[in-house]
Each structure stands twice: as structure tokens, then as C-alpha cells.
Design an enzyme around this catalytic site. Sequence first.
Site, PDB file in Angstrom:
ATOM      1  N   ARG A 214       0.866  -1.179   0.000  1.00 57.80           N
ATOM      2  CA  ARG A 214       0.000   0.000   0.000  1.00 57.80           C
ATOM      3  C   ARG A 214       0.905   1.232   0.000  1.00 57.80           C
ATOM      4  NH1 ARG A 214      -1.886  -3.737   3.764  1.00 57.80           N
ATOM      5  NH2 ARG A 214      -4.007  -4.509   3.373  1.00 57.80           N
TER       6      ARG A 214
ATOM      7  N   HIS B 277      -3.110   2.851  -5.825  1.00 54.14           N
ATOM      8  CA  HIS B 277      -3.619   1.536  -5.436  1.00 54.14           C
ATOM      9  C   HIS B 277      -3.717   0.592  -6.633  1.00 54.14           C
ATOM     10  CE1 HIS B 277      -5.045  -0.593  -1.924  1.00 54.14           C
ATOM     11  NE2 HIS B 277      -6.003  -1.158  -2.632  1.00 54.14           N
TER      12      HIS B 277
ATOM     13  N   ARG C 240      -1.013  -1.981  -6.788  1.00 52.31           N
ATOM     14  CA  ARG C 240      -1.251  -3.136  -5.909  1.00 52.31           C
ATOM     15  C   ARG C 240      -2.181  -4.146  -6.578  1.00 52.31           C
ATOM     16  NH1 ARG C 240      -1.238  -4.651  -0.367  1.00 52.31           N
ATOM     17  NH2 ARG C 240      -3.249  -5.327   0.460  1.00 52.31           N
TER      18      ARG C 240
ATOM     19  N   HIS D 144      -3.597  -9.594   3.533  1.00 48.59           N
ATOM     20  CA  HIS D 144      -5.038  -9.722   3.766  1.00 48.59           C
ATOM     21  C   HIS D 144      -5.300 -10.707   4.905  1.00 48.59           C
ATOM     22  CE1 HIS D 144      -6.012  -8.457  -0.649  1.00 48.59           C
ATOM     23  NE2 HIS D 144      -5.887  -7.424   0.150  1.00 48.59           N
TER      24      HIS D 144
ATOM     25  N   TYR E 200      -9.460 -10.595  -6.753  1.00 49.47           N
ATOM     26  CA  TYR E 200      -8.591 -10.449  -7.914  1.00 49.47           C
ATOM     27  C   TYR E 200      -8.800 -11.549  -8.951  1.00 49.47           C
ATOM     28  CZ  TYR E 200      -6.234  -6.975  -5.066  1.00 49.47           C
ATOM     29  OH  TYR E 200      -5.966  -5.870  -4.305  1.00 49.47           O
TER      30      TYR E 200
END
Length: 202
Positions: A18, A149, A152, A175, A184
Site C-alpha cells: 500500500r 492503489h 497493488r 489480507h 482479484y
Amino acid sequence: MYGTKKLIAKLLYGTGMRLNEALSLRISDLDFDLNEIIIRHGKGDKDRHVMLPKKLVAELKDHIEKVRQIHNQDLADGWGAVSMPGALAGKYPDSCKEFKWQWLFPQKNRWTNPLTGEQGRWHTDESLMQRAVRQAVLEAGINKNASCHTFRHSFATHLLEIGYDIRTIQELLGHNDVSTTMIYTHVLNRGAGGLVSPLDRL
């Protein structure tokens, strides 16, 4: 985009960090021997390890030498202290001037406390990086929404595309729940037209 901002962008894509995690890195968080970066106090206040992209090793080492010069000048000017993480400030009061604790991406100018006259540096502000990415997207003529972002998202998607398992990617992204990482996988669902027939593999 160029210079330090371009390096940060490459680091975001190359590690899946991040933006605030990248900007909060300290010199000691990079381990060139193990080719890894330690992300301390990430989301959920957890530490995790990510790969250090080999393509960035030389560039990061050059950058660190520039940061060393900045820090040496701050020390020569009578400053050079940096805020310490957690309880370390009380435990090691003199370590705040050690190079290993300095920000990897320090701000350009020293701040000054108007009451005490004390000077120091914080890390680069997130807004500067966000603005640079927005400008780069405009200049590239990209007609889709893109931000820091997005690097990422691209990191996770591209790892999935080349066959990394979802649990490994979950760990790299930090996560807590694998269902967050599973978001994703929708990118890989390209429909029948994106599949390769077994006959075409013969």
C-alpha cells in the site's frame, strides 16, 4: 514521472505494498542479503515480508546513498533525529539519529517546530505521490481510473496470471481473509474467448 516518485511507483507494483506502507519504510526495513522488505505495522498492525525486486536493487542502493547524504547534512546542521516506532523511543533514546532508522523516502524539506525551533524530517507525503500518479496517467492518455492503489491490484492480478497460488498472494498483500484476495480472481475470468482449447496445445 521521474526520480524518487518513479522509484516509489516501481516499488508499489513490484511488491504490492500500500502507498502508506511504502512511504513508512525505514532504511533498516530493506534486506538486500535476503532480497526482502519488512513491512512493519501494516494494516491490522501486523508485520509481513515481501520480495525485494531484483531489478530495483541497484536503484534502491543509489537512492539510499542520497538519503545518507541528506541525513549527514542534517546531523552536521545539528538535527537528524527521526520519530521512533512504538516503545523504541523510550528504550533507545539516542537511536533516533542512527541512519538505519531514517525514512527511506524522506520529505524534501525539514519541518520546524515554531515553539522550540527544533527541526526534523517526516517521510514523503502521500498526496505528493497521488498527484504525480494522476499526472502520469493523464500524460499517458490512459482513459481509465488509475491511482497508486492500481499498482497493488496489478501486482496481485499478474501474480495470479503466472500461476502463483491465492494463499501466497494473500500473505504478500497482508489480507486477513482470503476472500478479500479472491476479488482479484475475477480479472482472470475472461470468458470462452480467453481460453485455450486443449487441441491448440497439441
